[in-house]
Design a protein around this motif. Structure first.
Motif, mmCIF file in Angstrom:
data_model
loop_
_atom_site.group_PDB
_atom_site.id
_atom_site.type_symbol
_atom_site.label_atom_id
_atom_site.label_comp_id
_atom_site.label_asym_id
_atom_site.label_seq_id
_atom_site.Cartn_x
_atom_site.Cartn_y
_atom_site.Cartn_z
ATOM 1 N N GLN A 214 -79.938 -84.535 -66.936
ATOM 2 C CA GLN A 214 -79.953 -83.074 -66.855
ATOM 3 C C GLN A 214 -79.461 -82.608 -65.491
ATOM 4 O OE1 GLN A 214 -84.107 -82.267 -67.357
ATOM 5 N NE2 GLN A 214 -84.010 -82.216 -69.594
ATOM 6 N N SER A 215 -78.828 -81.450 -65.495
ATOM 7 C CA SER A 215 -78.439 -80.781 -64.250
ATOM 8 C C SER A 215 -78.994 -79.362 -64.309
ATOM 9 C CB SER A 215 -76.913 -80.757 -64.107
ATOM 10 O OG SER A 215 -76.524 -80.012 -62.975
ATOM 11 N N LEU A 216 -79.868 -79.012 -63.350
ATOM 12 C CA LEU A 216 -80.545 -77.715 -63.365
ATOM 13 C C LEU A 216 -80.066 -76.826 -62.221
ATOM 14 C CD1 LEU A 216 -84.267 -78.733 -64.081
ATOM 15 C CD2 LEU A 216 -82.384 -78.402 -65.697
ATOM 16 N N LEU A 325 -85.457 -90.271 -67.989
ATOM 17 C CA LEU A 325 -84.959 -88.927 -67.729
ATOM 18 C C LEU A 325 -84.460 -88.858 -66.290
ATOM 19 C CD1 LEU A 325 -84.543 -85.951 -68.520
ATOM 20 C CD2 LEU A 325 -86.900 -85.506 -67.816
ATOM 21 N N LEU A 326 -83.202 -88.449 -66.123
ATOM 22 C CA LEU A 326 -82.597 -88.276 -64.804
ATOM 23 C C LEU A 326 -82.249 -86.810 -64.608
ATOM 24 C CD1 LEU A 326 -80.137 -91.330 -64.750
ATOM 25 C CD2 LEU A 326 -82.511 -91.238 -63.996
ATOM 26 N N ARG A 327 -82.320 -86.367 -63.362
ATOM 27 C CA ARG A 327 -82.075 -84.941 -63.088
ATOM 28 C C ARG A 327 -81.433 -84.769 -61.720
ATOM 29 N NH1 ARG A 327 -87.245 -81.626 -63.871
ATOM 30 N NH2 ARG A 327 -86.644 -82.012 -66.036
ATOM 31 N N ILE A 328 -80.501 -83.830 -61.639
ATOM 32 C CA ILE A 328 -79.926 -83.447 -60.356
ATOM 33 C C ILE A 328 -80.026 -81.934 -60.235
ATOM 34 C CG2 ILE A 328 -77.597 -83.425 -61.366
ATOM 35 C CD1 ILE A 328 -76.554 -83.996 -58.513
ATOM 36 N N ASP A 334 -87.643 -74.199 -55.916
ATOM 37 C CA ASP A 334 -88.311 -74.640 -57.139
ATOM 38 C C ASP A 334 -87.960 -76.073 -57.516
ATOM 39 O OD1 ASP A 334 -89.292 -72.055 -57.309
ATOM 40 O OD2 ASP A 334 -87.585 -71.380 -58.495
ATOM 41 N N HIS A 335 -87.036 -76.689 -56.764
ATOM 42 C CA HIS A 335 -86.593 -78.043 -57.104
ATOM 43 C C HIS A 335 -86.605 -78.981 -55.900
ATOM 44 C CE1 HIS A 335 -85.319 -76.593 -61.020
ATOM 45 N NE2 HIS A 335 -84.560 -75.685 -60.457
ATOM 46 N N ARG A 336 -87.131 -78.530 -54.779
ATOM 47 C CA ARG A 336 -87.085 -79.371 -53.582
ATOM 48 C C ARG A 336 -88.080 -80.514 -53.726
ATOM 49 N NH1 ARG A 336 -88.317 -80.179 -48.111
ATOM 50 N NH2 ARG A 336 -86.416 -80.324 -46.864
ATOM 51 N N THR A 363 -79.041 -82.140 -54.098
ATOM 52 C CA THR A 363 -77.884 -82.197 -53.215
ATOM 53 C C THR A 363 -78.301 -81.862 -51.786
ATOM 54 O OG1 THR A 363 -77.310 -79.865 -53.571
ATOM 55 C CG2 THR A 363 -76.395 -81.473 -55.107
ATOM 56 N N ALA A 364 -77.442 -82.180 -50.841
ATOM 57 C CA ALA A 364 -77.683 -81.796 -49.455
ATOM 58 C C ALA A 364 -77.551 -80.282 -49.329
ATOM 59 C CB ALA A 364 -76.682 -82.493 -48.539
ATOM 60 N N PRO A 365 -78.141 -79.660 -48.316
ATOM 61 C CA PRO A 365 -78.013 -78.206 -48.139
ATOM 62 C C PRO A 365 -76.546 -77.784 -48.082
ATOM 63 C CG PRO A 365 -79.697 -79.068 -46.671
ATOM 64 C CD PRO A 365 -79.044 -80.253 -47.314
ATOM 65 N N SER A 366 -76.248 -76.647 -48.707
ATOM 66 C CA SER A 366 -74.898 -76.064 -48.741
ATOM 67 C C SER A 366 -73.897 -76.959 -49.475
ATOM 68 C CB SER A 366 -74.392 -75.787 -47.314
ATOM 69 O OG SER A 366 -75.303 -75.001 -46.601
ATOM 70 N N ALA A 367 -74.377 -77.831 -50.348
ATOM 71 C CA ALA A 367 -73.482 -78.697 -51.120
ATOM 72 C C ALA A 367 -73.807 -78.614 -52.600
ATOM 73 C CB ALA A 367 -73.590 -80.142 -50.628
ATOM 74 N N SER A 368 -74.198 -77.431 -53.052
ATOM 75 C CA SER A 368 -74.581 -77.265 -54.458
ATOM 76 C C SER A 368 -73.406 -77.465 -55.399
ATOM 77 C CB SER A 368 -75.186 -75.875 -54.682
ATOM 78 O OG SER A 368 -74.247 -74.857 -54.379
#
Length: 721
Positions: A214-216, A325-328, A334-336, A363-368
């Motif tokens: 999943q990617s949220l 289940l994998l997620r990025i 809400d996801h940190r 992801t790293a900050p500012s790399a969404s």
């Protein structure tokens, strides 16, 4: 026969023209047509095949520019339309290059800064030649490659309305262009987070038959106007909208509004066989909720995700059909993965879906833009363009009352005293919500319809929270709305045994130990042989040459995040902090803001007490989660130099000492190292307080991690007579 001879002779006869003939031609047609002399001069040369020496250097430059313009724009006879090659069989020798280029674009390209089109952009290649070289390095040595010009012409034209666009085939839906605000910040952990994502993809492909990926991501809040004052969604349309009557299509733009709708995206990825193939195929699920009484939270996201999984990826409507289940995510509040509330919600999903393994990375900050769900936002914007929304009307008394509520907190506080307000408000918001749900449901992502869902209800969230009772039957229900306040030694012990926490990842795995009550009652669904090969996703590990090790080199080996660049990053005083040094003092403290990346409180400074307008601006900034450690509070506008924060800090820096000064504001005591709102107290700490004038608060977790209690101003011992 004779005619052919005459034509050959005519072609071989020299053509003559004089300067006077050219001058007469230009004067005659310039007078009647009003055309540019440079254009007429070029026409004369074309018609007569007459080559002449320019009268001066300036004329030569004008003629050169004119010829270039005519060649690129107007003379269609000189333009070869390469689009006629579309659909035809290409040179098979170049097929490996084009295939690898397509995979590279899926990995690297990102959407437009305003995300109103599905055309992608390439910020990682400085030139076409650079792009060509990157693809060649990915291919076996000796693989044929096309020229740089042919690669460029297989992209989309920068301006499709330009005549030169006929030269482009559009084989790849990518524009090679500069986007000024595409990457606003370069965080030190960018390469680290990027490789972490690659490791996740390698893991997903290895366990492809047993994985759901999943990617949220939450889309930007869609503004909703007050009744009779429709507010534009703010999405730039790439074409005009249809209007049913001759009136103008008008709406308020950027008007103040409290109401808003949050579309939450859950992109379920079709995992490919190879990790270098595309991870952008799958199904897009969108949950639509209003932001006032259905705000995004870790528990709400988990409840909504479980509902999607049970409906589409379960055989019995309870357990997920696949055990992994994998997620990025992009690592928002809400996801940190370092937040306790997020970790507890991961545990709830792990138990509710009976998973053998659950991994969530961010992801790293500012790399969404590395988050695959980010690519879906351009599709959702199609439903939002040319749209202005307003909520329905409530009963007159409540309508008048809500006009004075200028922030979310005021509206929520009023609803706690008046239950009718919450009910009426949610009914009023159902009007724009239904409009957006209907528009989203008409969209398609790569041929698959977008699936729309309702927001999770409070009773569903409570039911999910009660799963904690399986581990600790003394868990209290009042912590549903604030999971970070939940304290349970049994839950902490379970996580210590089954979970692995890192700065950019959080993973939980079932064990096979006989003394584990949960794993005995809910044994792993994978076979024993598979369990032996199931390990945590490794951390990125650097080699001696500065290159990260591959998945094969690190999988199954113990790793740490010691190679994370931000761990070695030092705090330095910026030039702006030096200019404002007289303002960044304890007597100028007015408030604090919370970093949306690390959750620490950062002190707000101002030369005088904040006005009502300044307080509202600060509240809105916090509500929209716009502040990160080290960034300016207000990058522009009237408050830029009036309300400031210290910029020479990062998320690893401790709480500022001015926070505890209490000169102008008295704040709650929080952990000096991590900002936890519940500092601990031990006999050793109490002893230090008797020996020092200042003892900084510290939490239990930081003590266990080995952080020291910071003290200052040792008290002098009184001499005994």
């Amino acid at each position: 026969m004779e005619i052919g001879i005459v034509n050959k002779i005519r072609e071989s006869i020299p053509k003559y023209a004089t300067r006077q003939m050219q001058k007469d031609f230009i004067l005659k047609y310039h007078k009647h047509s009003g055309g540019s002399k440079s254009i007429l001069r070029n026409m004369y040369q074309f018609l007569t095949d007459y080559e002449y020496t320019p009268e001066n250097k300036q004329t030569a430059q004008i003629d050169l520019r004119t010829s270039k313009i005519l060649l690129e724009l107007d003379d269609t006879e000189l333009i070869f339309d390469l689009r006629k090659n579309n659909g035809k069989t290409c040179d098979p020798r170049l097929e490996p290059f084009w295939s690898e280029l397509g995979k590279f674009l899926d990995e690297k390209s990102v959407v437009h800064e305003r995300r109103h089109t599905d055309t992608q952009y390439m910020p990682f290649a400085m030139s076409v030649e650079d792009l060509r070289n990157q693809i060649i390095k990915r291919l076996p040595e000796g693989t044929p490659a096309p020229s740089t010009s042919w690669i460029r012409l297989n992209f989309c034209p920068s301006n499709p309305m330009h005549n030169s666009a006929q030269n482009y085939t559009g084989k790849f839906n990518v524009k090679f262009a500069v986007q000024q605000r595409l990457l606003r910040v370069q965080h030190a952990d960018l390469p680290y987070g990027k490789h972490q994502f690659y490791l996740l993809k390698d893991f997903a492909c290895k366990w492809r038959d047993h994985v759901v990926l999943q990617s949220l991501d939450d889309k930007a809040i869609v503004p909703i106007g007050e009744p009779g004052q429709a507010v534009s969604t703010g999405v730039r349309a790439h074409h005009g909208g249809l209007v049913s009557d001759p009136r103008q299509n008008l709406a308020l733009d950027h008007d103040f509004h409290v109401a808003g709708i949050v579309p939450s995206v859950c992109f379920v990825v079709d995992v490919p066989e190879n990790s270098k193939d595309s991870f952008y195929n799958g199904t897009v699920h969108v949950t639509v909720k209003e932001k006032v009484f259905e705000p995004s939270s870790p528990l709400r996201h988990s409840t909504e995700t479980i509902s999607i999984v049970r409906k589409y990826f379960s055989h019995n409507d309870v357990d997920m059909e696949k055990p992994i289940l994998l997620r990025i995510t992009d690592g928002g509040p809400d996801h940190r993965t370092t937040y306790r509330s997020v970790q507890l919600c991961c545990l709830l999903e792990f138990i509710a879906l009976d998973l053998d393994f659950f991994a969530c990375i961010r992801t790293a900050p500012s790399a969404s833009y590395y988050n695959p769900a980010e690519r879906c936002m351009s599709t959702l914007n199609i439903a939002l363009q040319n749209v202005a929304l307003q909520r329905g009307r409530m009963i007159p008394g409540l309508e008048m009352q809500t006009k004075s509520f200028t922030s979310l907190s005021k509206l929520r506080n009023a609803a706690t005293k008046n239950a009718c307000l919450k009910k009426e408000y949610k009914e009023a918001m159902s009007v724009p919500i239904e409009i957006l749900k209907e528009r989203f449901s008409r969209l398609k992502w790569k041929g698959e319809s977008v699936v729309v869902h309702d927001a999770a209800q409070e009773d569903m969230m409570v039911d999910l929270y009660n799963i904690f009772l399986l581990i600790d039957d003394e868990v209290k229900p009042e912590h549903v709305s604030n999971l970070r306040m939940l304290k349970s030694e049994k839950i902490d012990a379970f996580l210590a045994k089954h979970a692995q926490s890192r700065h950019y990842s959080y993973q939980i795995k079932k064990c096979t130990e006989a003394d584990c009550a949960y794993c005995t009652l809910n044994p792993p669904r994978l076979s024993q042989e598979m369990l032996k090969d199931l390990h945590f996703i490794p951390d990125p590990v650097l080699k001696e040459d500065g290159v990260f090790k591959s998945f094969e080199e690190t999988y199954g080996t113990p790793t740490t995040d010691k190679d994370r660049p931000s761990l070695q990053e030092k705090v330095t005083t910026t030039e702006r902090d030096k200019q404002l040094k007289n303002l960044l003092v304890a007597t100028k403290v007015r408030d604090f803001v919370v970093c949306c990346e690390c959750g620490k409180r950062r002190v707000v400074y101002s030369s005088r007490k904040l006005s009502a307008a300044e307080e509202r601006a600060l509240i809105r900034l916090q509500e929209e989660l716009l502040n990160i450690c080290g960034s300016p509070l207000f990058p522009g506008g009237e408050f830029q130099d009036k309300i400031v924060v210290r910029e020479g800090i990062n998320c690893q820096a401790p709480i500022e000492t001015t926070y505890y000064a209490g000169k102008t504001q008295l704040f709650d005591g929080i952990c000096f190292h991590c900002g936890d709102i519940e500092p601990t107290s031990t006999p050793e700490i109490e002893s230090l307080k008797r020996k020092h004038g200042i003892v900084r608060p510290i939490c239990k977790t930081c003590l266990q991690m080995g952080h020291t209690v910071v003290t200052k101003n040792a008290l002098k011992k009184q001499k005994t007579k």
